[in-house]
Design an enzyme around this catalytic site. Structure first.
Site, short mmCIF file in Angstrom:
data_model
loop_
_atom_site.label_atom_id
_atom_site.label_comp_id
_atom_site.label_asym_id
_atom_site.label_seq_id
_atom_site.Cartn_x
_atom_site.Cartn_y
_atom_site.Cartn_z
N LYS A 44 -9.90 -2.92 7.21
CA LYS A 44 -9.08 -1.75 6.36
C LYS A 44 -8.64 -0.72 7.14
CE LYS A 44 -9.75 1.19 2.24
NZ LYS A 44 -10.84 1.66 1.31
N SER A 119 -9.45 0.87 -3.28
CA SER A 119 -8.34 1.12 -2.21
C SER A 119 -8.47 0.08 -1.28
CB SER A 119 -8.53 2.62 -1.62
OG SER A 119 -9.97 2.73 -0.95
N SER A 143 -14.01 1.60 -4.10
CA SER A 143 -13.24 1.01 -3.47
C SER A 143 -13.22 -0.15 -2.70
CB SER A 143 -12.48 1.97 -2.28
OG SER A 143 -11.82 3.30 -2.85
#
Length: 236
Positions: A44, A119, A143
């Site tokens: 990420k 996210s 997320s």
């Protein structure tokens, strides 16, 4: 190649991690094979990788190239994994969609009219699209769990402080003081999540970040949670 095809379709990869081919050559010369030997892993955006930016989807951080790998990336590499791409997130990461003004909108590979969730949306889209088999996301309030759900994947939000978050995101360790943000794996099956956790919860991580309690992965606890496992059947 697979990751390139997927990101052309859904815009999930923001950067390719240089040096991954050199790392593979080093791994081949090592006598000991780590638990994640040779596995390419997607990361990420906000997780620090040496020589790369952790933007958080914000222009103000684009000039800040990180000088060191985060602890989790160091441990992944020591276990033989090859971090190879960084994936898209929503601006500031406090969002269940996945878009920002730098890299644009990430689409859901299962339905381009839908969001991959956030996210860790770039991770969800890349893995669901077949461009990665294992990725590292983060979760404060959903997320990892939301994109895993939206993209038909498995994801794990570990207990707070179970996995090192040092040094963490460009924009601070956590957004919600009452809830501990944590890093965790995303994949297409539970066994991959378990293997990743087993690899991460090793002596090296506990040494690199002494704030993490030195508790190794407990295989028996995992098997007790699976009613179909031989271990669970023996106990019943």
């Amino acid at each position: 190649g697979e990751a390139l095809e997927v990101t052309r379709e859904v815009n999930c990869v923001i950067d390719f991690i240089h040096g991954c081919e050199d790392q593979l050559q080093k791994l081949k010369k090592q006598k000991e094979k780590g638990l994640l030997y040779g596995i390419p892993i997607s990361i990420k955006d906000h997780i620090n990788c040496k020589g790369h930016v952790s933007s958080g989807g914000m222009v103000k951080f684009l000039g800040q190239v990180k000088e060191e790998d985060s602890v989790i990336v160091q441990v992944l590499k020591s276990q033989g994994a090859i971090p190879f791409v960084k994936t898209n997130i929503p601006q500031t990461m406090i969002n269940y969609d996945c878009s920002n003004l730098i890299f644009g909108q990430t689409l859901n590979p299962l339905n381009h009219q839908k969001s991959p969730g956030g996210s860790s949306g770039g991770e969800g889209a890349l893995i669901a699209g077949g461009g990665s088999i294992l990725g590292i996301g983060s979760d404060v309030a959903g997320s990892i769990r939301l994109p895993s759900s939206f993209c038909g994947l498995c994801g794990l939000k570990p207990t707070g402080n179970r996995i090192s978050t040092s040094p963490y995101a460009c924009s601070g360790r956590t957004f919600v003081l009452a809830v501990t943000g944590t890093l965790g794996p995303m994949a297409r099956d539970v066994d991959s999540l378990a293997l990743c956790m087993k690899a991460l919860l090793c002596d090296e991580m506990f040494q690199l970040d002494p704030t993490v309690p030195p508790i190794p992965f407990d295989e028996e606890v995992r098997l007790r949670g699976n009613p179909m496992s031989p271990f669970a059947q023996q106990q019943s």
